[in-house]
Design an enzyme around this catalytic site. Structure first.
Site, PDB file in Angstrom:
ATOM      1  N   LYS A  69       0.801  -1.227   0.000  1.00  0.00           N
ATOM      2  CA  LYS A  69       0.000   0.000   0.000  1.00  0.00           C
ATOM      3  C   LYS A  69       0.840   1.286   0.000  1.00  0.00           C
ATOM      4  O   LYS A  69       0.414   2.303  -0.533  1.00  0.00           O
ATOM      5  CB  LYS A  69      -0.944   0.013   1.213  1.00  0.00           C
ATOM      6  N   ASP A 106     -10.082   4.504   2.433  1.00  0.00           N
ATOM      7  CA  ASP A 106     -10.398   4.036   3.794  1.00  0.00           C
ATOM      8  C   ASP A 106     -11.211   5.062   4.592  1.00  0.00           C
ATOM      9  O   ASP A 106     -12.170   4.707   5.277  1.00  0.00           O
ATOM     10  CB  ASP A 106      -9.112   3.699   4.569  1.00  0.00           C
TER      11      ASP A 106
END
Ligand code: ATR
Length: 277
Positions: A69, A106
């Site tokens: 990520k 997120d």
């Protein structure tokens, strides 16, 4: 036959545990889209090459999971402000140039889930306490600040990490020592656990909620188990509870919509499918 550009996937290492293929398959079928979504196990040294190759063979985008990520940001043509803030991306969209845009959804997932479960929630009169200072905490904090929250208490086992968030996000962040988190509960109306405490195989979060007001919303980002010890205790005290599964499902929506052209919904059936598979 799958039309060009109706292919996406999730890249990580390992990847077999990822439930994203299950979720995307469910949404593709539900929306009658002839698309594909595949798990891709990729080692670190191949990430750059894979990201160059996928758009050439028809991929429109990619989810990224542990441990890539952060690394993918290095190769991105565009990094969205929220991915920059968080320092990690989970949603990549390939561009006509052959490069890609790196985004982090997120925080979007966190807010969408909170708003879905607590429709009266208002950022204007909200005083949150965030437990934890890792990547998940950054996503939550940046989304709350963007939404207009003016004061956020943050506490973390390692004090310096919480202090780093204060340095990064500024004076709206007030750092509380980990040992004093119980005392601040009477001053807040939103409690968010972003640590891994309470997750299967991890220690429990040792926090008595005796000082909590029953109007407080308690959110646990942990989704395995769905009902953590924290949520059980919060429920006993009459607090409004939000589990972590919704955030996981909601964070996938922007990618799906961007790559496949239709917006999926997170409904009871989606949750049920996810929990039973
Ligand atoms: P993520 O990106 O999912 O947020 P992370 O960056 O590894 O993951 O952060 C994990 C969080 O859980 C951190 O806040 C961590 O606290 P430290 O910064 O002190 O490590 C917290 N955490 C993990 N295990 C913990 C434990 N046993 N007690 C208290 N906090 C813990």
């Amino acid at each position: 036959m799958v039309k060009n550009n109706l292919i996406a996937g999730v890249m990580g290492n390992p990847i077999s545990h990822s439930k994203s293929p299950l979720l995307f398959r469910y949404w593709l079928d539900k929306l009658s889209i002839e698309g594909q979504y595949v798990p891709l196990s990729v080692v670190k040294q191949d990430v750059e090459q894979v990201l160059k190759t996928l758009p050439k063979i028809g991929f429109s985008g990619l989810n990224v999971t542990i441990p890539h990520k952060e690394l993918v940001l290095k190769f991105a043509e565009i990094v969205t402000p929220r991915a920059k803030t968080i320092g990690a991306a989970n949603t990549l969209t390939f561009l006509p140039s052959g490069g890609f845009k790196a985004d982090n959804t997120d925080g979007f997932g966190f807010l969408a889930n909170l708003k879905e479960h607590q429709q009266n929630w208002s950022s204007k009169k909200c005083t949150p306490l965030v437990l934890g200072a890792g990547g998940a905490s950054r996503s939550v904090i940046s989304s709350l600040l963007e939404e207009g929250v003016t004061l956020i208490y943050v506490t973390n086992r390692t004090f310096e990490r919480a202090q780093e968030l204060r340095n990064f996000f500024g004076p709206k962040i007030v750092v509380i020592e980990w040992n004093y988190k119980k005392e601040i509960l009477s001053d807040i109306d939103l409690l968010i656990n972003t640590t891994s405490l309470g997750m299967v195989g991890q220690k429990l979060l040792d926090l008595s909620l005796e000082n909590i007001d029953q109007n407080t919303i308690v959110v646990d980002l942990v989704y395995n188990p769905i009902k953590t010890q924290l949520l059980k205790e919060a429920e006993k005290r009459g607090c409004k509870c939000v589990d972590g599964l919704g955030m996981l499902l909601h964070q996938a929506i922007p990618g799906f919509e961007g790559w496949f052209g239709k917006k999926p919904s997170v409904d009871t059936a989606t949750r049920k499918m996810f929990l039973t598979k």
